[in-house]
Design an enzyme around this catalytic site. Structure first.
Site, PDB file in Angstrom:
ATOM      1  N   LYS A 163       0.838  -1.204   0.000  1.00  0.00           N
ATOM      2  CA  LYS A 163       0.000   0.000   0.000  1.00  0.00           C
ATOM      3  C   LYS A 163       0.877   1.260   0.000  1.00  0.00           C
ATOM      4  O   LYS A 163       0.638   2.189  -0.773  1.00  0.00           O
ATOM      5  CB  LYS A 163      -0.949  -0.006   1.212  1.00  0.00           C
ATOM      6  CG  LYS A 163      -1.915  -1.207   1.190  1.00  0.00           C
ATOM      7  CD  LYS A 163      -2.964  -1.076   2.233  1.00  0.00           C
ATOM      8  CE  LYS A 163      -2.942  -1.983   3.414  1.00  0.00           C
ATOM      9  NZ  LYS A 163      -2.331  -3.241   3.506  1.00  0.00           N
ATOM     10  N   THR A 164       1.901   1.269   0.851  1.00  0.00           N
ATOM     11  CA  THR A 164       2.791   2.431   0.901  1.00  0.00           C
ATOM     12  C   THR A 164       3.551   2.575  -0.416  1.00  0.00           C
ATOM     13  O   THR A 164       3.730   3.680  -0.932  1.00  0.00           O
ATOM     14  CB  THR A 164       3.808   2.275   2.061  1.00  0.00           C
ATOM     15  OG1 THR A 164       3.099   1.885   3.230  1.00  0.00           O
ATOM     16  CG2 THR A 164       4.560   3.556   2.315  1.00  0.00           C
ATOM     17  N   ASP A 204      -1.367   6.084   6.568  1.00  0.00           N
ATOM     18  CA  ASP A 204      -1.439   4.649   6.835  1.00  0.00           C
ATOM     19  C   ASP A 204      -2.392   4.431   8.010  1.00  0.00           C
ATOM     20  O   ASP A 204      -2.578   5.338   8.834  1.00  0.00           O
ATOM     21  CB  ASP A 204      -0.032   4.156   7.183  1.00  0.00           C
ATOM     22  CG  ASP A 204       0.122   2.664   6.948  1.00  0.00           C
ATOM     23  OD1 ASP A 204      -0.826   2.029   6.452  1.00  0.00           O
ATOM     24  OD2 ASP A 204       1.205   2.129   7.263  1.00  0.00           O
ATOM     25  N   THR A 223      -6.088  -1.987   6.773  1.00  0.00           N
ATOM     26  CA  THR A 223      -6.168  -3.439   6.625  1.00  0.00           C
ATOM     27  C   THR A 223      -7.622  -3.875   6.508  1.00  0.00           C
ATOM     28  O   THR A 223      -7.905  -4.963   6.044  1.00  0.00           O
ATOM     29  CB  THR A 223      -5.520  -4.138   7.836  1.00  0.00           C
ATOM     30  OG1 THR A 223      -5.988  -3.487   9.018  1.00  0.00           O
ATOM     31  CG2 THR A 223      -4.016  -4.046   7.769  1.00  0.00           C
ATOM     32  N   ARG A 272       6.355  -8.300   1.599  1.00  0.00           N
ATOM     33  CA  ARG A 272       7.174  -7.885   2.753  1.00  0.00           C
ATOM     34  C   ARG A 272       7.846  -9.096   3.394  1.00  0.00           C
ATOM     35  O   ARG A 272       9.004  -9.049   3.789  1.00  0.00           O
ATOM     36  CB  ARG A 272       6.321  -7.156   3.793  1.00  0.00           C
ATOM     37  CG  ARG A 272       7.169  -6.635   4.956  1.00  0.00           C
ATOM     38  CD  ARG A 272       6.323  -5.926   5.986  1.00  0.00           C
ATOM     39  NE  ARG A 272       5.687  -4.775   5.411  1.00  0.00           N
ATOM     40  CZ  ARG A 272       4.591  -4.201   5.908  1.00  0.00           C
ATOM     41  NH1 ARG A 272       4.022  -4.694   6.990  1.00  0.00           N
ATOM     42  NH2 ARG A 272       4.057  -3.149   5.327  1.00  0.00           N
TER      43      ARG A 272
END
Ligand code: ADE
Length: 334
Positions: free
Chosen positions: A66-67, A111, A160, A219
C-alpha cells in the site's frame, strides 16, 4: 502464546531495507494487476487534464504494497508525498499543520487511516471535499472559525480493513482499491528482482522455494530473502538454492506451505480444542492469546485463501487440507 517471529509488522531496519527494494514506477511494480490497471488510467487522465488525482483508498492485509503504491502515485504524477499514519495524528491541529504545508497536487499518505480519531477525521472531511480547513479562533468569545484554503491534494489512505472506516470518510474516496495476496509466480519475480537489487546470488529453485513460503506477501518474501542470504553465507557457499532456502526457512520455523508458529497454533487449537470448528473469532483468538483483529487481518486471509480454514455463519471451520498437512486423519462428518 506462540512466539510471533513472523508477524507482518515492520521494524525500523526493515523500513530502510524495503525502501531500497521498492519499485518507484508502475511499470516496475509486479502483481496487483487490477489495482495497477485502474490506477494507470486515473493517473493518466489526471495528468492529461492537469488535474489533481481523486483521493485513493487501498485496503487489504499488511505487507502487500500500500505504501509502495502511494509512492508510485506521487512519482508518476511528479509530486511530493508526505507520509503519516492514523495513530500519529493525535490532535486536529497536527493534521491542519500537515495539510497547510502540502503543495499543489501533492500526495498525503495516511497509513492505518481507520485509526484517526473523530475530531481529526472531522478536519479531513472539508479538506478532502473542498480543499479547506476550518480553524477555530480562540481570541474573543465568539468561538468563530476561520476558513483556510488548501492547495488541491490527493489523499491516499491505507487500511487493513475497509469495514472499520466510518461511512463519511469512506465515501470521500473516489477510488477504492482492494489489494490481494500475491501468487507464488508473482512473489518469485519480486524475489528475483530484489535479489538483483541487493546483489544476492539465488537460482530459480531458490526463488521459488522462498516464494512458496512467503504467504502471498512481498514484505515477508523480502524479509526471508535477507535472512536466507545470511544463512547461505554462513552455512553454505552463499548461493540461495532450493535446498538452502528450504533448510533456512525450516530453521526459521516457516513450514513448506509458509505457515509460521501462530498459523500452526491457530489450526491445532481449532482441531484439538474445538474439534475442527465451527469456532467464533473471539473464542479462537482468546484461546491462543492473540488480538482478534490481528487474527482476522494478518493470519486468516492466507489460511482462507489457501483452503486451510473456511468462514461459515457459525464460525471458522478447519478444512481437509489442514488435517493432511499435519499428518492427521480427516473424518468427514455427515
Ligand atoms: N517489492 C515489494 N513489492 C514489490 C512489487 N509488488 N513489485 C516489485 N517489487 C516489489
Amino acid at each position: 502464546m506462540a512466539a510471533k517471529v513472523l508477524n507482518t509488522g515492520r521494524t525500523e531496519e526493515e523500513k530502510v531495507f524495503e525502501q531500497s527494494l521498492r519499485p518507484r514506477f508502475l511499470d516496475e511494480y509486479i502483481g496487483q494487476e487490477k489495482a495497477k490497471n485502474t490506477l494507470k488510467i486515473y493517473i493518466e487522465a489526471a495528468r492529461q487534464r492537469k488535474d489533481t488525482l481523486d483521493h485513493v483508498l487501498f485496503y487489504g492485509p499488511p505487507g502487500l504494497g500500500k505504501t509502495t503504491l502511494a509512492g508510485i502515485i506521487a512519482n508518476e504524477l511528479g509530486v511530493k508525498m508526505k507520509v503519516t499514519s492514523g495513530p500519529a495524528i493525535e490532535r486536529p491541529i497536527d493534521l491542519v499543520k500537515v495539510l497547510i504545508n502540502l503543495g499543489p497536487g501533492d500526495v498525503l499518505f495516511i497509513d492505518e487511516v481507520h485509526r484517526l480519531n473523530r475530531q481529526v477525521e472531522e478536519v479531513l472531511y472539508p479538506a478532502m471535499e473542498d480543499f479547506c480547513v476550518d480553524v477555530v479562533q480562540h481570541e474573543g468569545s465568539s468561538g468563530a472559525s476561520r476558513r483556510i484554503p488548501l492547495a488541491p491534494f490527493t489523499l491516499v489512505g491505507a487500511t487493513t480493513r475497509a469495514g472499520l472506516l466510518t461511512a463519511p470518510l469512506r465515501d470521500r474516496f473516489g477510488v477504492i482499491s482492494h489489494l490481494e495476496l500475491y501468487s507464488v509466480e508473482e512473489l518469485k519475480t519480486i524475489i528475483l528482482r530484489s535479489a538483483g537489487v541487493l546483489k544476492v546470488a539465488i537460482d530459480d529453485e531458490g526463488a521459488l522455494e522462498l516464494a512458496r513460503r512467503s504467504r502471498g506477501t512481498p514484505r515477508l518474501a523480502n524479509r526471508f530473502l535477507k535472512r536466507v542470504r545470511d544463512y547461505a553465507q554462513v552455512r553454505c557457499d552463499g548461493v540461495i538454492t532450493g535446498k538452502t532456502a528450504a533448510e533456512a526457512l525450516d530453521f526459521l520455523d516457516v513450514d513448506s506451505l509458509g505457515l509460521d508458529n501462530v498459523d500452526r497454533e491457530i489450526l491445532t487449537v481449532m482441531i484439538e480444542r474445538f474439534g475442527g470448528g465451527p469456532v467464533g473469532l473471539d473464542t479462537l483468538s482468546a484461546s491462543i492469546g492473540e488480538d482478534a483483529g490481528t487474527v482476522e487481518d494478518v493470519y486468516e486471509p492466507y489460511l482462507i485463501k489457501n483452503g486451510f480454514i473456511m468462514r461459515t455463519p457459525r464460525g471458522r471451520v478447519v478444512l481437509e487440507k489442514t488435517y493432511h498437512h499435519f499428518g492427521l486423519e480427516y473424518v468427514k462428518e455427515d
